[in-house]
Design an enzyme around this catalytic site. Structure first.
Site, PDB file in Angstrom:
ATOM      1  N   LYS A 121      35.769  23.362   8.645  1.00  0.00           N
ATOM      2  CA  LYS A 121      35.786  21.904   8.808  1.00  0.00           C
ATOM      3  C   LYS A 121      37.174  21.319   8.538  1.00  0.00           C
ATOM      4  O   LYS A 121      37.678  20.518   9.315  1.00  0.00           O
ATOM      5  CB  LYS A 121      34.777  21.243   7.842  1.00  0.00           C
ATOM      6  CG  LYS A 121      33.354  21.751   8.009  1.00  0.00           C
ATOM      7  CD  LYS A 121      32.390  21.075   7.041  1.00  0.00           C
ATOM      8  CE  LYS A 121      32.677  21.329   5.575  1.00  0.00           C
ATOM      9  NZ  LYS A 121      32.501  22.743   5.152  1.00  0.00           N
ATOM     10  N   ARG A 166      26.858  15.245   1.319  1.00  0.00           N
ATOM     11  CA  ARG A 166      26.360  16.586   1.006  1.00  0.00           C
ATOM     12  C   ARG A 166      24.931  16.548   0.491  1.00  0.00           C
ATOM     13  O   ARG A 166      24.376  17.596   0.177  1.00  0.00           O
ATOM     14  CB  ARG A 166      27.240  17.209  -0.071  1.00  0.00           C
ATOM     15  CG  ARG A 166      28.285  18.197   0.454  1.00  0.00           C
ATOM     16  CD  ARG A 166      29.107  18.638  -0.744  1.00  0.00           C
ATOM     17  NE  ARG A 166      29.720  19.917  -0.631  1.00  0.00           N
ATOM     18  CZ  ARG A 166      30.965  20.128  -0.228  1.00  0.00           C
ATOM     19  NH1 ARG A 166      31.699  19.148   0.208  1.00  0.00           N
ATOM     20  NH2 ARG A 166      31.466  21.350  -0.246  1.00  0.00           N
TER      21      ARG A 166
HETATM   22  P1  ADP Z   1      34.592  23.455   1.002  1.00  0.00           P
HETATM   23  O1  ADP Z   1      35.790  23.025   1.808  1.00  0.00           O
HETATM   24  O2  ADP Z   1      34.676  24.865   0.613  1.00  0.00           O
HETATM   25  O3  ADP Z   1      33.304  23.058   1.645  1.00  0.00           O
HETATM   26  P2  ADP Z   1      35.108  21.188  -0.619  1.00  0.00           P
HETATM   27  O4  ADP Z   1      36.572  21.191  -0.789  1.00  0.00           O
HETATM   28  O5  ADP Z   1      34.521  20.291   0.404  1.00  0.00           O
HETATM   29  O6  ADP Z   1      34.651  22.673  -0.377  1.00  0.00           O
HETATM   30  O7  ADP Z   1      34.395  20.851  -1.996  1.00  0.00           O
HETATM   31  C1  ADP Z   1      34.747  21.516  -3.191  1.00  0.00           C
HETATM   32  C2  ADP Z   1      33.830  21.059  -4.304  1.00  0.00           C
HETATM   33  O8  ADP Z   1      33.989  19.645  -4.538  1.00  0.00           O
HETATM   34  C3  ADP Z   1      32.329  21.233  -4.050  1.00  0.00           C
HETATM   35  O9  ADP Z   1      31.874  22.544  -4.352  1.00  0.00           O
HETATM   36  C4  ADP Z   1      31.759  20.196  -5.031  1.00  0.00           C
HETATM   37  O10 ADP Z   1      31.825  20.652  -6.374  1.00  0.00           O
HETATM   38  C5  ADP Z   1      32.762  19.037  -4.889  1.00  0.00           C
HETATM   39  N1  ADP Z   1      32.366  18.123  -3.804  1.00  0.00           N
HETATM   40  C6  ADP Z   1      33.042  17.912  -2.647  1.00  0.00           C
HETATM   41  N2  ADP Z   1      32.404  17.013  -1.884  1.00  0.00           N
HETATM   42  C7  ADP Z   1      31.276  16.654  -2.565  1.00  0.00           C
HETATM   43  C8  ADP Z   1      30.200  15.782  -2.284  1.00  0.00           C
HETATM   44  N3  ADP Z   1      30.127  15.103  -1.127  1.00  0.00           N
HETATM   45  N4  ADP Z   1      29.216  15.664  -3.219  1.00  0.00           N
HETATM   46  C9  ADP Z   1      29.275  16.347  -4.381  1.00  0.00           C
HETATM   47  N5  ADP Z   1      30.260  17.192  -4.699  1.00  0.00           N
HETATM   48  C10 ADP Z   1      31.269  17.358  -3.804  1.00  0.00           C
HETATM   49  P1  ADP Z   2      35.901  24.326   5.183  1.00  0.00           P
HETATM   50  O1  ADP Z   2      36.775  23.090   5.152  1.00  0.00           O
HETATM   51  O2  ADP Z   2      34.723  24.185   6.084  1.00  0.00           O
HETATM   52  O3  ADP Z   2      35.531  24.778   3.807  1.00  0.00           O
HETATM   53  P2  ADP Z   2      38.371  25.721   5.959  1.00  0.00           P
HETATM   54  O4  ADP Z   2      38.884  24.895   7.093  1.00  0.00           O
HETATM   55  O5  ADP Z   2      39.039  25.579   4.638  1.00  0.00           O
HETATM   56  O6  ADP Z   2      36.766  25.502   5.815  1.00  0.00           O
HETATM   57  O7  ADP Z   2      38.388  27.249   6.434  1.00  0.00           O
HETATM   58  C1  ADP Z   2      37.942  28.296   5.575  1.00  0.00           C
HETATM   59  C2  ADP Z   2      38.843  29.516   5.752  1.00  0.00           C
HETATM   60  O8  ADP Z   2      38.642  30.077   7.059  1.00  0.00           O
HETATM   61  C3  ADP Z   2      40.340  29.217   5.657  1.00  0.00           C
HETATM   62  O9  ADP Z   2      40.965  30.309   5.043  1.00  0.00           O
HETATM   63  C4  ADP Z   2      40.783  29.069   7.112  1.00  0.00           C
HETATM   64  O10 ADP Z   2      42.144  29.449   7.296  1.00  0.00           O
HETATM   65  C5  ADP Z   2      39.848  30.022   7.843  1.00  0.00           C
HETATM   66  N1  ADP Z   2      39.427  29.524   9.164  1.00  0.00           N
HETATM   67  C6  ADP Z   2      39.187  28.247   9.520  1.00  0.00           C
HETATM   68  N2  ADP Z   2      38.779  28.174  10.807  1.00  0.00           N
HETATM   69  C7  ADP Z   2      38.764  29.447  11.272  1.00  0.00           C
HETATM   70  C8  ADP Z   2      38.415  30.054  12.540  1.00  0.00           C
HETATM   71  N3  ADP Z   2      37.993  29.292  13.570  1.00  0.00           N
HETATM   72  N4  ADP Z   2      38.512  31.386  12.653  1.00  0.00           N
HETATM   73  C9  ADP Z   2      38.913  32.141  11.595  1.00  0.00           C
HETATM   74  N5  ADP Z   2      39.248  31.645  10.388  1.00  0.00           N
HETATM   75  C10 ADP Z   2      39.171  30.307  10.220  1.00  0.00           C
END
Ligand code: ADP
Ligand code: ADP
Length: 210
Positions: free
Chosen positions: A13, A88
């Site tokens: 995302k 979320r």
């Molecule tokens: P990822 O990119 O791996 O989905 P995020 O960076 O979005 O993770 O979120 C990291 C952490 O921040 C989550 O595991 C949670 O602890 C907190 N967090 C982020 N967004 C929310 C939300 N909308 N509601 C509650 N906690 C959140």
């Molecule tokens: P999210 O915001 O949903 O938690 P991220 O954008 O941080 O996910 O991506 C998670 C991991 O996967 C990062 O290390 C990123 O570089 C990698 N990644 C993101 N999109 C792709 C893709 N389309 N194919 C392979 N790896 C990806």
């Protein structure tokens, strides 16, 4: 255009939001990034949420909704925004629809095995939140941010135990939002298993910007 990016942690995302932001000048609002900034700045909010993030649990709805409400009052969101990682929970989803109308919710669909691979190889530059992957998207120099030269780090919650906890939380608390938004005709499914360029194109098509 007001967008929400929904999907499991690690689905890509943030990566795609960054590309949409660059091309269409929509601000990328990641609640996770807002919390991580508060933690690294040592603010009261940061102190409150630090252990919650490290454990892979969710910050309370009240705190999270208030952060988003304040961010959406800033003038750069007038012409649209990309919400990444919010809502979320169903409660957050209901709150969001009272705050702003939403045009599209992109549902990033990716199987769990690939999610785990993406999360465990993710590395970030702390100052900007810029994201890399050890295999799928490595930096030019191993372990170093391409732009600032700072060392890349692994997020505490990208270690194995927290990953499993976050996936459980996603299934229990966040996945019900898929039906919530589908019922409101806002959901656009995108297959997230392809390359970032391909996923970006599919997202652009799904929201009618092509
Ligand atoms: P990822 O990119 O791996 O989905 P995020 O960076 O979005 O993770 O979120 C990291 C952490 O921040 C989550 O595991 C949670 O602890 C907190 N967090 C982020 N967004 C929310 C939300 N909308 N509601 C509650 N906690 C959140
Ligand atoms: P999210 O915001 O949903 O938690 P991220 O954008 O941080 O996910 O991506 C998670 C991991 O996967 C990062 O290390 C990123 O570089 C990698 N990644 C993101 N999109 C792709 C893709 N389309 N194919 C392979 N790896 C990806």
């Amino acid at each position: 255009m007001n967008l929400v990016f929904l999907g499991p942690p690690g689905a890509g995302k943030g990566t795609i939001a960054q590309k949409v932001m660059e091309k269409y000048s929509l601000p990328h609002i990641s609640t996770g990034e807002l919390f991580r900034k508060a933690i690294s700045n040592g603010t009261p909010l940061g102190k409150e949420v630090e252990s919650i993030l490290a454990a892979g649990k969710l910050v309370t709805d009240d705190v999270t909704i208030e952060i988003v409400r304040q961010r959406l009052m800033e003038s750069d969101t007038c012409d649209g925004f990309i919400l990444d990682g919010f809502p979320r929970t169903i409660f957050q989803g209901e709150a969001l629809l009272k705050l702003r109308p939403i045009d599209h919710v992109i549902n990033f669909v990716l199987e769990e095995e690939e999610v785990v691979k993406r999360l465990s190889g993710r590395r970030i530059a702390k100052s900007s939140g810029r994201t890399y992957h050890l295999i799928y998207n490595p930096p030019q120099l191993e372990g170093i941010d391409d732009e600032t030269g700072e060392p890349l780090v692994q997020r505490d919650d990208d270690k194995e135990e927290a990953i499993l906890q976050r996936l459980k939380v996603y299934e229990q608390q966040t996945a019900p939002l898929i039906e919530f938004f589908r019922e409101r005709s806002l959901l656009r499914d995108v297959d997230a298993k392809y390359s970032p360029d391909r996923v970006f194109k599919d997202v652009v098509r799904a929201i009618g910007l092509e």
